[in-house]
Design a protein around this motif. Structure first.
Motif, PDB file in Angstrom:
ATOM      1  N   THR A  54       0.948  -1.018   0.031  1.00 55.33           N
ATOM      2  CA  THR A  54       0.046  -0.076   0.006  1.00 55.33           C
ATOM      3  C   THR A  54       0.801   1.215   0.099  1.00 55.33           C
ATOM      4  O   THR A  54       1.634   1.691   1.034  1.00 55.33           O
ATOM      5  N   CYS A  55       0.787   1.773  -1.184  1.00 58.01           N
ATOM      6  CA  CYS A  55       1.687   3.307  -1.236  1.00 58.01           C
ATOM      7  C   CYS A  55       0.684   4.120  -0.595  1.00 58.01           C
ATOM      8  O   CYS A  55      -0.340   4.422  -0.894  1.00 58.01           O
ATOM      9  N   PRO A  56       1.297   4.835   0.595  1.00 60.49           N
ATOM     10  CA  PRO A  56       0.164   6.041   1.148  1.00 60.49           C
ATOM     11  C   PRO A  56      -0.203   7.118   0.303  1.00 60.49           C
ATOM     12  O   PRO A  56      -1.223   7.693   0.323  1.00 60.49           O
ATOM     13  N   PHE A  57       0.330   7.325  -0.991  1.00 58.44           N
ATOM     14  CA  PHE A  57      -0.269   8.189  -1.869  1.00 58.44           C
ATOM     15  C   PHE A  57      -0.991   7.388  -2.942  1.00 58.44           C
ATOM     16  O   PHE A  57      -2.072   8.082  -3.276  1.00 58.44           O
ATOM     17  N   CYS A  58      -0.571   6.175  -3.696  1.00 56.11           N
ATOM     18  CA  CYS A  58      -1.175   5.556  -4.849  1.00 56.11           C
ATOM     19  C   CYS A  58      -2.167   4.724  -4.346  1.00 56.11           C
ATOM     20  O   CYS A  58      -2.915   4.190  -5.220  1.00 56.11           O
ATOM     21  N   GLY A  59      -2.258   4.080  -3.176  1.00 56.02           N
ATOM     22  CA  GLY A  59      -3.099   3.035  -2.882  1.00 56.02           C
ATOM     23  C   GLY A  59      -2.200   1.832  -2.881  1.00 56.02           C
ATOM     24  O   GLY A  59      -1.097   1.543  -3.176  1.00 56.02           O
TER      25      GLY A  59
ATOM     26  N   GLY B  24       5.127   3.971 -10.168  1.00 52.95           N
ATOM     27  CA  GLY B  24       3.972   4.949  -9.561  1.00 52.95           C
ATOM     28  C   GLY B  24       4.421   6.300  -9.219  1.00 52.95           C
ATOM     29  O   GLY B  24       4.846   6.970 -10.183  1.00 52.95           O
ATOM     30  N   CYS B  25       4.296   6.895  -8.078  1.00 49.41           N
ATOM     31  CA  CYS B  25       4.470   8.183  -7.744  1.00 49.41           C
ATOM     32  C   CYS B  25       6.046   8.471  -7.540  1.00 49.41           C
ATOM     33  O   CYS B  25       6.389   9.528  -7.203  1.00 49.41           O
ATOM     34  N   ARG B  26       7.003   7.439  -7.549  1.00 43.88           N
ATOM     35  CA  ARG B  26       8.325   7.327  -7.497  1.00 43.88           C
ATOM     36  C   ARG B  26       8.635   7.902  -5.950  1.00 43.88           C
ATOM     37  O   ARG B  26       9.927   8.311  -5.706  1.00 43.88           O
TER      38      ARG B  26
ATOM     39  N   GLN C 291      10.852   1.737  -3.405  1.00 43.04           N
ATOM     40  CA  GLN C 291      10.394   2.847  -3.931  1.00 43.04           C
ATOM     41  C   GLN C 291       9.473   2.326  -4.928  1.00 43.04           C
ATOM     42  O   GLN C 291       9.281   1.344  -5.546  1.00 43.04           O
ATOM     43  N   HIS C 292       8.245   3.333  -4.896  1.00 43.57           N
ATOM     44  CA  HIS C 292       7.240   3.256  -5.737  1.00 43.57           C
ATOM     45  C   HIS C 292       7.642   3.492  -7.156  1.00 43.57           C
ATOM     46  O   HIS C 292       7.217   4.841  -7.605  1.00 43.57           O
ATOM     47  N   GLN C 293       8.331   2.690  -7.715  1.00 41.81           N
ATOM     48  CA  GLN C 293       9.219   3.247  -8.881  1.00 41.81           C
ATOM     49  C   GLN C 293       8.153   3.293 -10.269  1.00 41.81           C
ATOM     50  O   GLN C 293       8.568   4.438 -10.899  1.00 41.81           O
TER      51      GLN C 293
HETATM   52 ZN   LIG Z   1       2.950   5.885  -4.925  1.00 43.60          ZN
END
Ligand SMILES: [Zn+2]
Lengths: 1000, 98, 199
Positions: free
Chosen positions: B5-10, B61-63, B57-59
């Motif tokens: 779970t990315c705090p920004f993208c879900g 996604g939002c990086r 790293q959410h590579q």
């Molecule tokens: Zn993200």
């Protein structure tokens, strides 16, 4: 095509209006739509399907499902040839071609059967004991004979012509299994509005209900439930699909067999589709599988599981025998016995238990079934098919065998040794089942979060309870996903009368040999030919851990993964060791639950689509120019542009020569490009580059090197300052991704206080390098709004101009050592810029060059690249010690001073030239003192090229002592080809070491 | 396969993320050129059974770089935070192994 | 400005792909005439920057990384905690000559207008097609109109934006565009696909 002698005139769930023709081992047979290959063969009286793995024993059809250990066949031909398919899982289609496996020269006359006669020699551990140690050499000799004698089907040799697809799916509730309880679970969950996916392995929904006699009230129930499910838009029913893997975080691997039931897939349709499904909750309604009983010759064709017998007669209207003996240790086999007897077949039941319930005794008597309680089948008799069974008295309390009682003639022996709930998916998640001694089965103990188990998979025998449990688990799963469940969600309109619930079992896995019955093999794992004696031997030799036992005997390691053998093996071992089954534990379950074709896992990612390709904005122009491409990371880059008749070597030498003599241009769009902006951009660059960047003036560029935190060189490139807070960084093609990620890492984990924005702009900019003594003339002739005088636009200057209406950013940097510019323009203008340069370049003698010539030019200048920045080298190793600022610390500076990295004996960069102009050099050659070609030598050659300027091969390399060896001659050794070449150590600045050409 | 779970993208598939190493170790200040402290930060790692602090790293996604607590036994992701936020807290209260 | 060359120019062939009988379940085309601007800021001042952008663009700014704001021909994506993409038609003078100076020191504007190729996938099976490679739940409940996600299709980073009930825009890095197009049209074969002219 012939009649189907063993097909009942009526009944079954087959479609008699669709007659199908198929071939097995070259002979033609008839069947019906709705048949499996196994049921169609049995309808034709064919029981002998293949030869066994090791002993080449005749084997028949043992089950009616995917647990089938024996009836493995090869299907189709050419690129579609598929070995090791269980005939019980193959849906019959018109024109199907199947072949038996592992027989030579013929299925019914297999000379390799001789192995069976001497089989004591081939017991577990035979290969190991015979061929390891001092006799190991013999393995080399015998291996090819042994490999031919044992095994399964042969792999296909041609390319698979079919398409495979992948898909990503999501749902709230995944229901695994389309039997009664799974359907009930899907219905209850579906009614709540949850997104439900129900996955069923077979073509039809209903599970074990399909094995019941047709026309019963369960059929009506099935129609009602499936009808409602089909009307729910939020429920997806996936038949012919297997959940083969349960992974972390409720992710599942599914295989959908889209075209396996067809001769060839429909046009443009895939053969199979591999799904990755993420669920929020899962309900396992995976049912259970029947256990065999182990006795002498228990692998003869004509021996099968009782549940399979019931399935064949009820579902497929096939009478698999005319005179049937049912051998059981529990009640459930009576259902098969009664259904078969109802078809008018002579049935006898041999029951291990002396006390059979009065009800069953009554039913049996009523159906004309001869009942032999307190007896065991000690041995099956027959050569290629069962002809009779030896029945002995059996003391079920002591599990001891008594006297031979009688010999029952028969042509089919149905066996039931109890049941095993299908819990592999739980096992894959690390949740081990425990053995319930009373019910004699492994049941789920610990249930992982998000999982539920229902139906027969819980070991529950009663259909009503199984359905109720399915409804309940479906509801709670939906609730766990946040869906409201209405009170009537768990009622189904249709009802059914439960069959008699049968639970009594006397758990005996293997029948001891009677004193006078003579030795016969007793098989536990049919598919790997592992017998009772092999387990005994393994235990005698100390392989008592179940994982050791498995590996020593290979039990459970065949394609069927021990579905019919693991529990019996455990029970046998436990009894031999005198310990409870739970103390032995179970082996680890791993995906896949059933065999999966490699093609399905690869999906469409083959050939052209194996990996994506990154193309420069000028790619099409290069292709039209006849470029030969090479890969760099995901990129395709022009390698060289051969003229007619030119070899690659001719081409790059011509290209490099023309750059030194006139002018060339090369596509450098694949360089990594990073936009660095913000008030702290200068400070940030100072911290990540070894040299200073805060002093860089606006409108200038600087070459920079970055280290890894451990002090080794990571990457290099030029960075220009566009304005006070705006820098434009370039990296190597291959290093771009790594550099970007590392810079972001530093900003976000180590220095969040720095106000810097990084954006990868690699895709935004096309880049062209123009180099050569006439480079300035060409660029100046084309680009307006820029003063190209040396003083106005010095080396390392950055300017903005236009070519026509196209905006261009120019960097006066040089990789070749010539007067050179890099021209950057937004990618959509790249082609136009290249074309404009190309058109304007004719009067200047412009050539286009590829990365091979680019390499030649940079080696002549001693510029390091990927072959030198290779993960082990320091700045000093590459002669770049001057790049290490002494005024500041930077990433990697502390550890670059560790002992091992400042050792004076490290191998350091040198130039090398072939002592003779007639010989070539090779990258990767080992450098040695003359004549002392030992070990790792004193260094190695990293990059080589033919130098047009020097008229011979030159190289860069690393050698102990570095430039202190200047002028000496050493050997470049390439043992793979037996080459030794004398090379002279010299400065790596081969051409124009003073750099006058940069400003010429 | 993990779902993170990315705090920004879900919540997303593991394929969008790249593992970025042990988050319990923190680089010393650059000005601190102490070899031992750098050796510790770059090379020395605990290998816990259970909760492990690590960077991802959410590579694709939002990086964002994320600070993730993952159970090494069950693979359960216990928490995810943007790395730039917990960095100081992590550095101070965990400290480095003695 | 001179005309931008499409990264798909060499492979773009309008017509049917794959299954021919019946209507096309997917329609694909390139959205050629679009541009893109990136504006980034810092945690402390991003809110204020958004307010300035709201004035400049006369449009709300997105609150999260899940849903875009679309107004007229423009769509605004919050692609990172303090980073926005503004997409619009290439005759949108404001975007084509986007002036970061008006936003003050707290804004960083990066030119990325040429860096992405945009492909529209429309039709009943557009969602099925994208999910052949995209690990994102495109169900309406999870991905309504204007939802977007940055993810990956067959190793290629993408931004997928739902622009209608069955219409999706896919932003892919320009250098991957040809590979992406080959992947997309290949995956569409079993669905039946119409490639129409670029828009
Ligand atoms: Zn993200």
């Amino acid at each position: 095509m012939s009649a189907q002698p063993c097909r009942l005139a009526r009944g079954g769930r087959i479609d008699r209006s669709r007659a199908l023709s198929f071939e097995f081992d070259g002979r033609s047979y008839a069947g019906f739509a709705g048949d499996t290959l196994a049921s169609a063969l049995l309808a034709n009286g064919v029981h002998l399907i293949g030869r066994s793995f090791k002993y080449h024993r005749p084997r028949g059809i043992y089950t009616a499902g995917l647990e089938e250990p024996n009836a493995l066949v090869s299907l189709r031909r050419g690129g579609r040839h598929e070995p090791n398919v269980a005939a019980t899982t193959v849906e019959l289609f018109d024109g199907l071609e199947a072949r038996s496996q592992n027989s030579w020269p013929a299925l019914d006359f297999d000379l390799m059967r001789v192995i069976d006669r001497v089989s004591r020699v081939f017991a577990s551990g035979f290969y190991y004991k015979t061929f390891m140690g001092p006799t190991r050499g013999a393995w080399m000799f015998y291996e090819k004979f042994i490999r031919r004698a044992t095994g399964f089907g042969t792999p296909p040799l041609e390319r698979d012509p079919d398409r495979y697809e992948k898909g990503h799916a999501f749902c709230d509730v995944l229901v695994v299994g389309g039997g009664a309880s799974g359907l009930a679970a899907a219905l209850a969950a579906g009614r709540s509005g949850a997104r439900v996916v129900l996955v069923e392995d077979g073509a039809d929904l209903g599970g074990s209900l399909l094995s019941r006699p047709t026309g019963g009230d369960t059929d009506a129930w099935l129609r009602t439930v499936v009808g409602e499910l089909r009307r729910l838009p939020n429920v997806r029913l996936m038949t012919r699909t297997t959940v083969f893997g349960a992974y972390d975080n409720l992710v599942f691997g599914l295989l959908e067999r889209v075209g396996d039931h067809l001769p060839v897939p429909a046009p443009e349709q895939p053969r199979q589709r591999y799904w990755v499904l993420r669920a929020r909750q899962v309900v396992l309604a995976t049912g259970m599988l029947e256990r065999p009983i182990v006795f002498g010759n228990n692998d003869l064709p004509g021996v099968m599981l009782a549940s399979a017998g019931r399935s064949y007669v009820n579902r497929f209207a096939v009478i698999p025998g005319r005179k049937i003996v049912v051998f059981t240790n529990n009640d459930t086999a009576y259902a098969a016995a009664l259904d078969l007897a109802a078809s008018g077949i002579e049935v006898a039941v041999v029951d291990l238990r002396s006390a059979v319930s009065a009800e069953l005794q009554h039913d049996a008597r009523h159906a004309g079934i001869a009942l032999h309680p307190g007896c065991a089948v000690a041995r099956a008799n027959g050569g290629m098919h069962v002809r009779s069974v030896e029945v002995c008295t059996f003391d079920s309390a002591q599990a001891t065998i008594g006297d031979a009682k009688l010999r029952l003639p028969c042509d089919l022996l149905l066996v039931s040794g109890g049941w095993t709930p299908t819990l592999q998916l739980l096992g894959q998640r690390g949740a081990k089942p425990v053995y319930d001694e009373k019910r004699a089965m492994f049941v789920a103990a610990e249930i992982p979060r998000g999982y539920r188990v229902t139906g027969s998979a819980t070991g529950e025998p009663g259909l009503r309870l199984r359905v109720a449990s399915g409804l309940k688990q479906g509801s709670t799963a939906a609730q766990a996903c946040g869906f409201a469940v209405s009170p009537d969600a768990e009622s189904v309109g249709a009802t059914f009368h439960d069959e008699r619930i049968m639970t009594d079992i006397t758990p005996v896995a293997a029948i001891p040999d009677p004193p006078d019955a003579g030795y016969r093999k007793k098989f536990v794992d049919f598919q790997h030919d592992v017998g009772f004696d092999d387990i005994a031997l393994a235990l005698r030799e100390g392989y008592e851990s179940i994982e050791h036992l498995k590996r020593y005997t290979t039990l459970g390691m065949a394609l069927d993964q021990g579905k019919t053998s693991s529990v019996n093996a455990l029970a046998i071992a436990a009894r031999m060791l005198g310990r409870p089954i739970n103390e032995l534990g179970t082996t680890t379950f791993r995906p896949p639950y059933r065999p999966i074709a490699i093609g399905a896992l690869a999906g469409p990612e083959t050939g052209l689509h194996f990996k994506p390709i990154r193309r420069s904005p000028m790619h099409e122009l290069h292709a039209r120019n006849g470029a030969v491409f090479t890969t760099a990371g995901f990129w395709l880059r022009p390698w060289y542009y051969p003229k007619p008749g030119e070899s690659p070597r001719d081409a790059y030498i011509r290209e490099a020569d023309a750059v030194r003599k006139a002018v060339g241009m090369v596509d450098v769009s694949s360089l990594g490009k990073i936009d660095v902006q913000g008030p702290d951009a200068a400070e940030f660059l100072n911290r990540v580059y070894t040299n200073g960047f805060d002093t860089l003036v606006i409108g200038k560029a600087r070459y920079g090197v970055m280290l890894r935190p451990d002090g080794i060189v990571a990457d290099d490139g030029t960075t220009s300052r566009l304005s006070e807070n705006h820098y434009f960084m370039t990296t190597t093609t291959v290093g771009a991704g790594k550099v970007m990620t590392f810079l972001e890492y530093l900003l976000q984990t180590a220095w969040p206080e720095l106000r810097v924005q990084l954006t990868s702009v690699t895709s935004q900019w096309a880049a062209i390098a123009v180099a050569g003594p006439r480079g300035r003339d060409l660029v100046a002739a084309l680009v307006r709004d820029v003063d190209f005088e040396n003083a106005a636009f010095p080396f390392m200057g950055v300017r903005h101009g236009h070519v026509g209406a196209i905006p261009v950013r120019l960097l006066r940097v040089s990789f070749s050592g010539e007067m050179a510019y890099e021209l950057y323009t937004p990618a959509g203008f790249g082609e136009a810029l290249w074309q404009a340069l190309s058109d304007a370049g004719q009067p200047f003698g412009l050539v286009v060059y590829g990365v091979e010539a680019l390499g030649a030019l940079r080696i002549e200048k001693g510029h390091v690249a990927g072959a030198e920045i290779e993960g082990r080298t320091t700045l000093a190793d590459m002669g770049l010690a001057r790049m290490a600022s002494k005024k500041k610390e930077y990433i990697g500076s502390a550890l670059s001073r560790r002992e091992g990295l400042i050792d004076g004996n490290r191998q350091q960069l040198v130039g090398l030239e072939a002592a003779s102009s007639a010989v070539a050099l090779r990258a990767g050659a080992i450098l040695c003192e003359p004549g002392r070609h030992q070990g790792h030598g004193i260094g190695f050659v990293s990059s080589v090229t033919y130098s047009p300027a020097l008229g011979r091969h030159i190289a860069m390399g690393f050698v102990a002592g570095g430039m202190s060896r200047e002028g000496t001659v050493i050997d470049a050794v390439f043992p793979l080809r037996g080459e030794v070449t004398a090379v002279r150590v010299r400065s790596p600045h081969f051409v124009d070491p003073e750099g006058v050409r940069l400003n010429a | 396969m993990l779902r993170i779970t990315c705090p920004f993208c879900g919540e997303r598939d593991q394929v969008e993320f790249a593992y970025g190493g042990d988050a319990a170790s923190v680089f010393p200040d650059l000005a601190d050129a102490d070899l031992d402290r750098w050796t510790d930060a770059v090379f020395m790692r605990d290998n816990p059974r259970g909760d492990h602090r690590e960077f991802w790293q959410h590579q694709h996604g939002c990086r964002q770089w994320l600070y993730v607590v993952r159970d090494t036994v069950t693979h359960e992701i216990k928490s995810t935070l943007p790395a730039r936020e917990p960095r100081r807290a992590a550095a101070t209260h965990e400290g480095r192994k003695g | 400005m001179p005309e931008q060359r499409s990264a798909l120019a060499s492979v773009y062939k309008p017509g049917r792909v794959g299954v021919y009988d019946g209507p096309a379940q997917v329609v694909l085309f390139e959205r050629a005439n679009r541009t893109l601007v990136q504006v980034s800021g810092w945690p402390g001042s991003f809110r204020e920057l958004c307010r300035k952008l709201e004035t400049l663009l006369a449009c709300r700014m997105p609150e999260d990384g899940l849903k875009a704001i679309s107004q007229g021909q423009r769509s605004i994506f919050r692609v990172g905690p303090e980073r926005l993409w503004v997409a619009g038609p290439s005759d949108d003078d404001l975007l084509m000559r986007f002036d970061g100076a008006a936003l003050g020191e707290e804004a960083v504007v990066t030119e990325i207008g040429h860096s992405r190729t945009i492909v529209r996938a429309a039709g009943a099976e557009a969602r099925t097609l994208l999910n052949r490679g995209l690990p994102i739940d495109l169900d309406f409940t999870a991905f309504p109109v204007d939802a977007f996600a940055q993810s990956v299709i067959h190793h290629m980073p993408v931004l997928v934006h739902r622009v209608g009930d069955s219409d999706f825009d896919v932003y892919v890095a320009r250098d991957y565009a040809v590979s992406f197009w080959e992947w997309l049209t290949g995956a569409a074969r079993s669905l039946g696909c119409q490639i129409s002219g670029p828009e």
